[in-house]
Every structure is written in C-alpha cells, then in structure tokens.
Design an enzyme around this catalytic site. Sequence first.
Site, short mmCIF file in Angstrom:
data_model
loop_
_atom_site.label_atom_id
_atom_site.label_comp_id
_atom_site.label_asym_id
_atom_site.label_seq_id
_atom_site.Cartn_x
_atom_site.Cartn_y
_atom_site.Cartn_z
N HIS A 8 -38.32 22.14 40.19
CA HIS A 8 -39.59 21.20 40.15
C HIS A 8 -39.88 20.72 38.82
CE1 HIS A 8 -41.65 24.69 38.85
NE2 HIS A 8 -41.28 25.27 39.83
N GLY A 10 -41.70 21.65 36.73
CA GLY A 10 -42.08 22.85 36.01
C GLY A 10 -40.79 23.41 34.92
N HIS A 11 -39.57 23.18 35.96
CA HIS A 11 -38.23 23.59 35.51
C HIS A 11 -37.58 22.41 34.59
CE1 HIS A 11 -38.21 25.93 39.41
NE2 HIS A 11 -37.79 26.76 38.53
N LYS A 125 -45.51 30.74 33.27
CA LYS A 125 -46.16 31.11 34.57
C LYS A 125 -45.98 32.47 35.04
CE LYS A 125 -46.35 29.61 39.45
NZ LYS A 125 -45.43 30.94 40.10
N ASP A 126 -44.87 32.91 35.13
CA ASP A 126 -44.71 34.54 35.38
C ASP A 126 -44.88 35.24 33.93
OD1 ASP A 126 -44.18 37.12 36.18
OD2 ASP A 126 -42.75 36.52 37.49
N SER A 162 -41.87 27.03 43.15
CA SER A 162 -41.08 26.61 44.02
C SER A 162 -41.57 26.95 45.84
CB SER A 162 -39.49 27.27 43.95
OG SER A 162 -39.09 26.97 42.83
#
EC number: 6.3.2.1
Length: 480
Positions: A8, A10-11, A125-126, A162
């Site tokens: 998405h 973000g990637h 994010k993680d 995702s």
Amino acid sequence: MPTMGGLHQGHGELIRRASEQGPVLVSVFVNPLQFGPAEDFDRYPRTLEADRGLAECCGAHALWAPSVDAIYPSGLPSAVSRSAPAGLQTHLCGASRPGHFDGVVTVVARLLQLVEPSCLWLGEKDWQQLVILRRLVVDLDLGVVVKGVPTVRESDGLALSSRNQYLFPADRARAAALPAALRHADPSDPESSVRQSLAKAGLEVEYVERVDPRTLQPCGPETAISLLAAAVRCGTTRLIDHVFLMTRQPLVAIDGPAGAGKSTVTRAFAERMGLVYLDTGAMYRSVTWLVQQNGVDHQDAVSIAPLLNDLDLQLKSLPGGGQQVLVNGQDVSDAIRSPEVTASVSAVAAHRCVRQALTAQQKAMGAKGGLVAEGRDIGTAVFPDADLKVFLTATVGERARRRALDLEQRGFPVPERSELEAQIAERDHLDSTREEAPLVQADDALELVTDGMSIEAVIDALVGQFRSRVGEEAWPTPAG
C-alpha cells in the site's frame, strides 16, 4: 526492503525514501514462522502483480518473491534458528503473540544473508519490530544501516496496513477510534484513558502500554519521551498503533575529552536533526579569553568572579553550519581557539564560580529541550536527564593528529606531535581530576570511539542512536 506483500502507500513511501539513497530491492514473502496457529496466514493478502506495479511506480529497482523452499531449504520444522531478545518481547505484541518475533528475526536474518544490502528500510508503524531488528543487525555485526520511516495514515488518522482490507465498512469507521484515542490520551493517566476510549468505541482491547521507546520496558511519567502503544480487534481484524508522549522536546548530551571531534560532529548532527546546537566548550573558552583580556590570573577565582556578573555571552548559528561567538558584543569566534586560550581553559573551567554561572545558563537554554549540547559534564551535571547521552572519544594519538590539522587550518603554529600528545594527556588529567564537575562518562552514556571513523560515519552513528529513542513521526528530520 522486506515486506509480506499486500503493498500500500505506506510501503510506497518507504520505497520512495529508499530510492533517494540508491537502488531498492523489495522482497515479498509471507513468512509462515511469524503467524500463530489461529492467525491469518491463509488469508493474508497475496497480490503479487499489484505489488509489482506499486513497487515499480514508487521507484523500486527490483521485486523479489522467493519461495518457502528458497528461504528455508531445510524445511519449516527446523527453520526457527534465532530468537528475539527476551527483554524486547515481554511486552506489547511480543506478550500476546508468542514466537512471532522469533519468526521475524529468523526470516530477516536469512534475507540479509542472501541479499547483503547496505541499508534496511522499515516502517515505524510496528515500532517493536523496528527495535528488535535494529538489535539483530547490531548483534550479528552486519554493518547494515537500519532506516525507519514514519507511519503513513489515512485522512482520519488510521495507520495504513495490509490488513485494513479485512475491515467491513462499519468496522472501518470504528477503527479510526484507535489513533484518535492515542492522540487524545490524558497525560495524567494515558493508559486508562485510552482503554476507556477504545472500549467506548466498541473495540476489543488486547493491550495498552506505556514503554521506553528503546528498551520497550514499562515506564512512567518521569520519562520525558515514552511510547504509548495499543493493539485492538475491530471485528475480526487486529490493528496496532502508537504515539510518542513527550513532556519536552528531545535533549541530547555529548561529552568527551579535548580533541575528540565533539564540536564538528555535534554541530552537523544538530543541523541534520533540526536541534539547536549548544557548544558549551565555546562558552568556557569565551570566559577564558575574557580572563586573559583583563589580565586576570587564570588561577585566581576571586578575581574571575566579578567578570561573570555582567557577562553577555551569545552563540549564534550561521548559514552553512558555522557559529559566531560574541563576548560583550565582540566577535571572538577565532580568538577563543588560539593555543593561549586552549592552554588555560581547563584551569578556568575548574573554578566553581565559572561552572555555576555557565551551567545555570546552559540549563536555562535546554529547559524546553530541542537541543544538543557538547562538553565535558553535559550528561552528568548539566542535563543528567538527557534522552541520549554519548561519550565521544579517541586515542591521544588520534586527537593530537586532529589538533595539529586544526591549528594548521587556523593559521597557528603547529608544535611537534609528541608535544601535542603531552598537552592533550595533561588536559585529560586536569579535566578528569578537577574537584568541580570532572570529566567522567555518565553511567547510562554510550561510548563511541572515533578512531578510524569519518565525520560522516560518526554523525550517522549519532543519528542511529537518536532514532532508536525518538521516531520520525515524533521528531521529523528537516527537509533538505
């Protein structure tokens, strides 16, 4: 750039940022080792053709989708070969997903072994995964630079994921309560307030925890910069998110002996991170210059004290990273670097009246944070609560070499190398044995020995340590 696919925007942002630095390889591998028995391995998005198109559009040079056999040639039963550090997975997702991060470090170690990249790009994010993989790279001594990129969000604040495509329309509307609850957490009791907000929105709370961003251990309000993280279930979809809680802006303390290169790298580091640069060494040199200009004995504290009463000392940043030093309106930027000042600054700085006056001024300048200071006692006396403390040093021989080069560039006479080494050793002795605020490495400071390191390598090391404590989303890197 390792991914599990289902790419998405973000990637896409990760790819765009990485492509500015060089060729980008995107890996797509749905790693079975990081899924629990009741998790979504079978339904995880597998959209390879769409992934290829997005990766290419965003600037990736290649996309690699290896098979399970290629990554785990010995088969899955014996594939888990590494464990994430226990202390980094006892909280947050590690507590509720046992074995998950062991699977993550196993697959990433294998990918790095096969690809041998110079840089590993990961999303913030993680955050827990980012911290664990940073540790993996250090523990394996891979020489890979780990870069984190801030979380990309929808217009209502929901972090791109995702798994967001699992959300039904009603669930998607409720999911926005997660970032909103974190963003509006009550500072007096953030965990309870977030739990209440999430429950009110109909989200099933898995955890809400406040932890130290680097150690991932629980912390309280006394920690100036902390991570407030949460995981929830929205319908059948698991969502994670976090925010940084900051009682003040970041504060960095860099200490070390004379000639270790503190001023050069600290100034550049400050500019790169958008922090104010506080050169405390220039402040002590300025007082030493003033003492000499007034014909006062540098050992006579009683005569020095009155000079401090009306002292107007200003440090001004110049375009291009330079600094102008003004003492009572006079530019002394070059004069304070003279051998005469260098020879006496340690003695002047040892006087209690001098240290008290300048330390008070430095503390006032750093009260709101947003600052990096360098000197001899920054992490121990001036800013003992700094978020990052570094003890920057080098061997006497290396510091003598740098001092000779500096004197030559400034047009001063250059003594023999042996004489410079003796001067530096004597300065170290004076600084470390003085009664008032001696040179000493803070217990919680990172020692960085810079022999053989370029200036850029030292700056990169400082940036890496800073980013392990303060995310891009909390303190963005300035453009340009």
